[in-house]
Scaffold this active site. Structure first.
Site, PDB file in Angstrom:
ATOM      1  N   HIS A 181       1.476   4.383   1.931  1.00 50.84           N
ATOM      2  CA  HIS A 181       3.422   3.895   2.320  1.00 50.84           C
ATOM      3  C   HIS A 181       3.457   2.624   1.664  1.00 50.84           C
ATOM      4  CE1 HIS A 181       6.625   5.098   3.771  1.00 50.84           C
ATOM      5  NE2 HIS A 181       7.106   3.131   4.424  1.00 50.84           N
ATOM      6  N   CYS A 182       3.880   2.849   0.830  1.00 48.89           N
ATOM      7  CA  CYS A 182       4.210   1.425  -0.095  1.00 48.89           C
ATOM      8  C   CYS A 182       5.775   0.540   0.991  1.00 48.89           C
ATOM      9  CB  CYS A 182       4.719   1.539  -1.083  1.00 48.89           C
ATOM     10  SG  CYS A 182       4.552   0.198  -2.424  1.00 48.89           S
ATOM     11  N   PRO A 183       5.301  -0.655   1.360  1.00 43.90           N
ATOM     12  CA  PRO A 183       7.117  -1.468   2.138  1.00 43.90           C
ATOM     13  C   PRO A 183       7.945  -2.188   0.608  1.00 43.90           C
ATOM     14  CG  PRO A 183       4.581  -2.801   1.912  1.00 43.90           C
ATOM     15  CD  PRO A 183       4.051  -0.910   1.438  1.00 43.90           C
TER      16      PRO A 183
END
Length: 426
Positions: A191-193
């Site tokens: 999950h890429c912020p």
């Protein structure tokens, strides 16, 4: 008969009346009834993660330096070389930035490969003989005997897939549940912020193109800022330090892009390594395939073809489809303290299947639960949500109306008479 029905409807509590009104309202869309933590825009056409606001910072980190570069450095280059090079340099940077923003939108605004969750746990007999029943210490959501893992053969290698308690399904190979988006994602990478979205099977290619293009943009801006400083040194015959004082914006952009290229460039290099070995970030940090056989590794060339050149599968979710509310959802809410437990749901909300009638097995459960609820009318055992006889009578009246709606009024009345006769003759 009509007056009797009106009297029972008046006895319904306010919450149940709202439920009946909601049932008569127009059906909602799937994205409006979505169980994950995603945020939707444009009527379900765009799906983002719950941290979509981080996109604002990402866009600013890309756009603001390019605007400064095009507005300050490019005119200095045009003045120094006395031709149209400044205009071309600015145009290329702006067009390339627009291309990067499109890749960013394709990465963060589309379904990354979400697996539709089930409306009820799978039946034990549907799991298969390869399941490890001994690994499961107890039931889950009312279905006893479900194992924690199930064995799947991938390219001749035995792989264990886990059961997801939230989505109530056995995850496909390379699928993992994202705790931020609250979804199971196929070929989950991370999950890429910075993009506010999971990176999975359907957007990994665009993510790689985004970070690699951002790397090229940083090198482009850094190069022409360095050329501008060099031109100032030649024109004014000064040192590097004095040239920086004459064009501090070029120095600031050089420092900014030098730092940024280590981040996006390092990320690009790392993912190129993952593609060459056919791994995901999650697998690399958790499983360490270098210590054992990787069943997905097909060789350097085939790995790159699979990731970068294969067809992107269609989304398994139609977010704009009508979400038909299941009967079980109504019964579960009507219960108010689990007087009526929801029947087995055979409708997948995300798939938008048609509503089915209450089956014979569900009606039997309803009969038994009505019988147990008559005990509540005597207030012998009250649920923790209600205190006093008023709560019991309200539940009983609601159940009586609910039973009459499904043609169970006679049996309900007989049970009620039996209970009252028992109370009169202890």
């Amino acid at each position: 008969m009509e007056g009797r029905m009106q009297g029972k409807v008046q006895q319904l509590s306010d919450s149940n009346r709202r439920i009946m009104e909601a049932d008569a309202a127009p059906p909602r869309r799937v994205y409006q009834a979505w169980k994950g933590s995603n945020i939707f825009f444009l009527g379900g056409r765009l799906i983002f993660g719950p941290d979509v606001r981080s996109l604002i910072a990402t866009v600013c980190l890309i756009v603001i330096p390019v605007i400064i570069f095009a507005a300050v450095v490019s005119p200095q280059l045009a003045h120094g070389y006395q031709n149209q090079i400044g205009g071309w340099v600015a145009s290329v940077s702006i067009i390339f930035t627009a291309y990067i923003l499109v890749l960013l939108l394709l990465t963060s605004g589309r379904d990354p490969g979400i697996v539709p969750r089930n409306s009820h746990p799978p039946e034990p007999e549907d799991i298969g003989e390869s399941s490890n029943l001994s690994d499961w210490p107890g039931g889950q959501h009312g279905s006893a005997g479900l194992p924690l893992t199930k064995d799947v053969i991938v390219n001749g290698v035995l792989v264990k897939v886990k059961y997801c308690h939230t989505c109530m399904l056995y995850r496909p190979p390379r699928c993992s549940h994202c705790s931020i988006c609250n979804n199971c994602v196929e070929r989950f990478d991370h999950h890429c912020p910075w993009v506010g979205q999971c990176i999975g099977k359907r957007n990994y290619r665009f993510f790689l193109m985004f970070v690699s293009s951002a790397t090229v943009l940083c090198i482009y801006v850094f190069t022409f800022c360095w050329v501008n400083i060099g031109k100032i040194m030649d024109t004014h015959e000064c040192t590097f330090g004095r040239a920086i004082l004459k064009s501090p914006i070029s120095a600031i952009l050089m420092l900014y892009t030098f730092v940024a290229v280590w981040f996006v460039g390092g990320l690009t290099s790392f993912h190129l390594y993952l593609i060459s070995t056919n791994q995901t970030t999650y697998e690399n940090f958790r499983y360490r395939y270098d210590r054992r056989s990787n069943p997905y590794n097909r060789g350097l060339v085939q790995n790159f073809i699979e990731i970068l050149c294969s067809r992107i599968p269609s989304s398994r979710n139609n977010f704009r489809a009508k979400a038909n509310e299941d009967f079980a959802a109504f019964a579960s809410t009507l219960s108010m303290g689990r007087v009526l437990s929801p029947p087995k749901m055979s409708v997948d909300l995300e798939m938008g299947t048609k509503r089915q009638a209450v089956g014979a097995e569900d009606m039997e459960d309803l009969h038994s639960q009505i019988g147990s609820s008559m005990g509540l009318e005597r207030c012998g055992t009250e649920p923790p949500h209600f205190v006093g006889r008023k709560g019991c009578s309200e539940i009983a009246s609601d159940i009586e109306t609910f039973a009459e709606e499904f043609g169970m009024d006679n049996k309900f009345t007989e049970r009620k008479k039996t209970v009252r006769h028992t109370n009169d003759n202890p």
